[in-house]
Enzyme design. Sequence first.
Site, PDB file in Angstrom:
ATOM      1  N   THR A 327       9.728  -7.765   0.495  1.00 35.22           N
ATOM      2  CA  THR A 327       8.367  -7.345   0.836  1.00 35.22           C
ATOM      3  C   THR A 327       7.328  -8.365   0.390  1.00 35.22           C
ATOM      4  O   THR A 327       6.428  -8.732   1.151  1.00 35.22           O
ATOM      5  CB  THR A 327       8.054  -5.976   0.199  1.00 35.22           C
ATOM      6  OG1 THR A 327       9.023  -5.026   0.657  1.00 35.22           O
ATOM      7  CG2 THR A 327       6.669  -5.505   0.579  1.00 35.22           C
ATOM      8  N   GLN A 357       8.543  -2.822   6.383  1.00 29.95           N
ATOM      9  CA  GLN A 357       7.634  -3.581   5.520  1.00 29.95           C
ATOM     10  C   GLN A 357       7.381  -4.981   6.084  1.00 29.95           C
ATOM     11  O   GLN A 357       8.321  -5.764   6.269  1.00 29.95           O
ATOM     12  CB  GLN A 357       8.195  -3.708   4.108  1.00 29.95           C
ATOM     13  CG  GLN A 357       8.313  -2.380   3.366  1.00 29.95           C
ATOM     14  CD  GLN A 357       9.718  -1.820   3.410  1.00 29.95           C
ATOM     15  OE1 GLN A 357      10.388  -1.874   4.459  1.00 29.95           O
ATOM     16  NE2 GLN A 357      10.185  -1.284   2.291  1.00 29.95           N
ATOM     17  N   GLN A 379       3.334  -1.223   8.699  1.00 34.58           N
ATOM     18  CA  GLN A 379       3.667  -0.790   7.337  1.00 34.58           C
ATOM     19  C   GLN A 379       3.380  -1.924   6.355  1.00 34.58           C
ATOM     20  O   GLN A 379       3.751  -3.075   6.593  1.00 34.58           O
ATOM     21  CB  GLN A 379       5.143  -0.394   7.245  1.00 34.58           C
ATOM     22  CG  GLN A 379       5.538   0.123   5.864  1.00 34.58           C
ATOM     23  CD  GLN A 379       6.935   0.716   5.829  1.00 34.58           C
ATOM     24  OE1 GLN A 379       7.531   0.999   6.861  1.00 34.58           O
ATOM     25  NE2 GLN A 379       7.453   0.933   4.633  1.00 34.58           N
ATOM     26  N   ASP A 380       2.694  -1.582   5.257  1.00 35.63           N
ATOM     27  CA  ASP A 380       2.386  -2.551   4.187  1.00 35.63           C
ATOM     28  C   ASP A 380       1.486  -3.692   4.660  1.00 35.63           C
ATOM     29  O   ASP A 380       1.732  -4.861   4.354  1.00 35.63           O
ATOM     30  CB  ASP A 380       3.673  -3.128   3.588  1.00 35.63           C
ATOM     31  CG  ASP A 380       4.463  -2.100   2.802  1.00 35.63           C
ATOM     32  OD1 ASP A 380       4.016  -0.950   2.721  1.00 35.63           O
ATOM     33  OD2 ASP A 380       5.525  -2.448   2.275  1.00 35.63           O
ATOM     34  N   ASP A 401       1.654   3.338   4.160  1.00 35.11           N
ATOM     35  CA  ASP A 401       1.306   2.647   2.906  1.00 35.11           C
ATOM     36  C   ASP A 401       0.566   1.338   3.169  1.00 35.11           C
ATOM     37  O   ASP A 401       0.841   0.321   2.538  1.00 35.11           O
ATOM     38  CB  ASP A 401       2.570   2.344   2.093  1.00 35.11           C
ATOM     39  CG  ASP A 401       3.389   3.583   1.798  1.00 35.11           C
ATOM     40  OD1 ASP A 401       2.839   4.693   1.841  1.00 35.11           O
ATOM     41  OD2 ASP A 401       4.595   3.438   1.523  1.00 35.11           O
ATOM     42  N   ARG A 469      -0.265   8.241  -1.273  1.00 31.32           N
ATOM     43  CA  ARG A 469       0.859   8.840  -1.988  1.00 31.32           C
ATOM     44  C   ARG A 469       1.199   7.954  -3.182  1.00 31.32           C
ATOM     45  O   ARG A 469       0.922   6.742  -3.173  1.00 31.32           O
ATOM     46  CB  ARG A 469       2.080   9.024  -1.076  1.00 31.32           C
ATOM     47  CG  ARG A 469       2.630   7.756  -0.451  1.00 31.32           C
ATOM     48  CD  ARG A 469       3.872   8.069   0.365  1.00 31.32           C
ATOM     49  NE  ARG A 469       4.446   6.878   0.974  1.00 31.32           N
ATOM     50  CZ  ARG A 469       5.706   6.789   1.396  1.00 31.32           C
ATOM     51  NH1 ARG A 469       6.521   7.815   1.260  1.00 31.32           N
ATOM     52  NH2 ARG A 469       6.151   5.684   1.960  1.00 31.32           N
ATOM     53  N   TRP A 471       3.042   5.624  -5.344  1.00 28.99           N
ATOM     54  CA  TRP A 471       4.182   4.705  -5.393  1.00 28.99           C
ATOM     55  C   TRP A 471       4.751   4.618  -6.807  1.00 28.99           C
ATOM     56  O   TRP A 471       5.957   4.520  -6.989  1.00 28.99           O
ATOM     57  CB  TRP A 471       3.720   3.332  -4.894  1.00 28.99           C
ATOM     58  CG  TRP A 471       4.794   2.293  -4.814  1.00 28.99           C
ATOM     59  CD1 TRP A 471       6.145   2.483  -4.913  1.00 28.99           C
ATOM     60  CD2 TRP A 471       4.620   0.891  -4.623  1.00 28.99           C
ATOM     61  NE1 TRP A 471       6.819   1.275  -4.782  1.00 28.99           N
ATOM     62  CE2 TRP A 471       5.892   0.292  -4.608  1.00 28.99           C
ATOM     63  CE3 TRP A 471       3.489   0.083  -4.465  1.00 28.99           C
ATOM     64  CZ2 TRP A 471       6.065  -1.079  -4.447  1.00 28.99           C
ATOM     65  CZ3 TRP A 471       3.671  -1.280  -4.295  1.00 28.99           C
ATOM     66  CH2 TRP A 471       4.946  -1.848  -4.286  1.00 28.99           C
TER      67      TRP A 471
END
Length: 566
Positions: A327, A357, A379-380, A401, A469, A471
């Site tokens: 990531t 990711q 994502q990310d 996220d 949320r 992590w």
Amino acid sequence: MSYSQCFTSKSRRSRFILLTLLTIFLILIAAVSISLLVRTRFRPENSGAHRVPTEAIKRACGFTMYKDICMTSLMEFPGGMEAGPQELVHLSMNMTHQRVSQALYDAMALAAFDMAPLSRSAYDSCMELLYDSHHHLAQSLATLLSSSSSPDDVLTWLSAVVTNQDTCEEEIDQSGDAYLKPQMMSYFNELEELLSNNLAIYSNQDFSAISTQNKKRRKLLSTSYRSNEFPNWVKKSVRRLLQVPAFEIQADMVVSKDGNGTHKKIGDAIKAVPNYNPRRIIIYVKAGRYEENVKVDRKKTNVMFIGDGVGKTVVSGGRSVYANYTTYSTATFAANGAGFIMKDMTIENWAGPEKHQAVALRVSADHAVIYSCNISGYQDTLYVHSQRQFYRECDIYGTVDFIFGNAAVVLQNCNIWARKPLPQQKNTITAQSRKDPNQNTGISIHACRLWVTSELYPVKWEHPTYLGRPWKMYSRTVYMETYMDDHINQAGWLEWNGSYALQTLYYGEYMNNGPSSWVGKRVTWPGYRVITMHEEASKFTVAQFIGGFTWLPPTGVSFLAGLRGK
């Protein structure tokens, strides 16, 4: 030469050879002993069992989460048993610096090994993070010894070191390498605990005299910065950098794909920047699509990138975890050098939602400013990794996220766009990863707007969007004076895994507006709160949360120091 003389000479040579071999043997034994001592000195079962910690050590370790190793390590470190409270701060930091140095030295031995691409990606990321941690600890020690000690700076750097270690271990774990993981983890023996203890010991010291000086300084700087107003001491040339088109600015370097500049690639321009440069270096990136993975490493300080505008100057990449990258290393654009500024550019990762990711922009730079930029991914998307950051008038697009990491960061006057994710997926805007309660980190979203893209709008009820949320255990995120469109789920927040972190997180909402701002059906977790007090909300403003008065004015960026309602 007579026989007896020859015999004597040979005997002397033999004795010399024997003494030399014995000396080498003793040196090897000593080296091995020192190595074993370094690796075992902090283990309670191997040392310090017969000693009693001093009151100063007991008090210092009382603030930590790993008390046994704290007391053992301080008792065994030279000078620990004689040190007072202030000396223990220096000893703890010095000891931790040495331990990171040892881990870095040990890990370097693996560089020459053949590794699979994913393992190499994890190893390289981890080594980068270890070097950065070594630098932050050296900075912290130097600052402690200087007369101009800044608690806010040191706390930021020590928080970053804890984050770096956590990220490093995640990268190694993500590689899944059956050899690399146990080797690297053996080098990190008890390092995570020592880093956490060091942060706790420092953050719980009394710096009242210094804090008073900083408060006086903030009072002198306490003008309200709104719209395009700037304080008098900011030079006109600096103000203009963020107020005028790029072509009117005298840049140090010009990147142009057609060759009408100093460089054709952004990466080549970065290489030409002097290391640890004390003055502002301006890199003008002309309109064009630059398919590059760009990195501004720690040594490239005070670099400013200016483009021709969002959608015109585009830096694009497609790295993802599906392409043998971890990531951390998927970032299209990564900024580590302190004093980083970016304006009027688009940074995107086009890997798509099916590749999971895939980071567009990763920032670990202290005192970073991202102004009037488009950060686009799924994502990310935006990895606010560590240290102090400020985002103003940016558009950020993503799904899962998509604003994540463990910086102390304020996003202000930004548009945050939820996109259409994979089937059955939910959108989560934030995933903040504060792991240690003593870290000064968190995500503050202030005076922003939460929107839904046209592709998601028709199916927004099939893909509910949540504010965030947790992590990590002490995840901290607040939304203040922000407009929330009707795509946000009425619960507001989403669990990570059952009851994980619901007791220890800090999630807050203050004076938000819009269809989804009603808090009547929000989650009832112990860590969630509807903030009603101005004093509590003010802790997450530019002025207080990232100390913006001390470093944002010279950048020339517009910012709101406090709350809009005051």
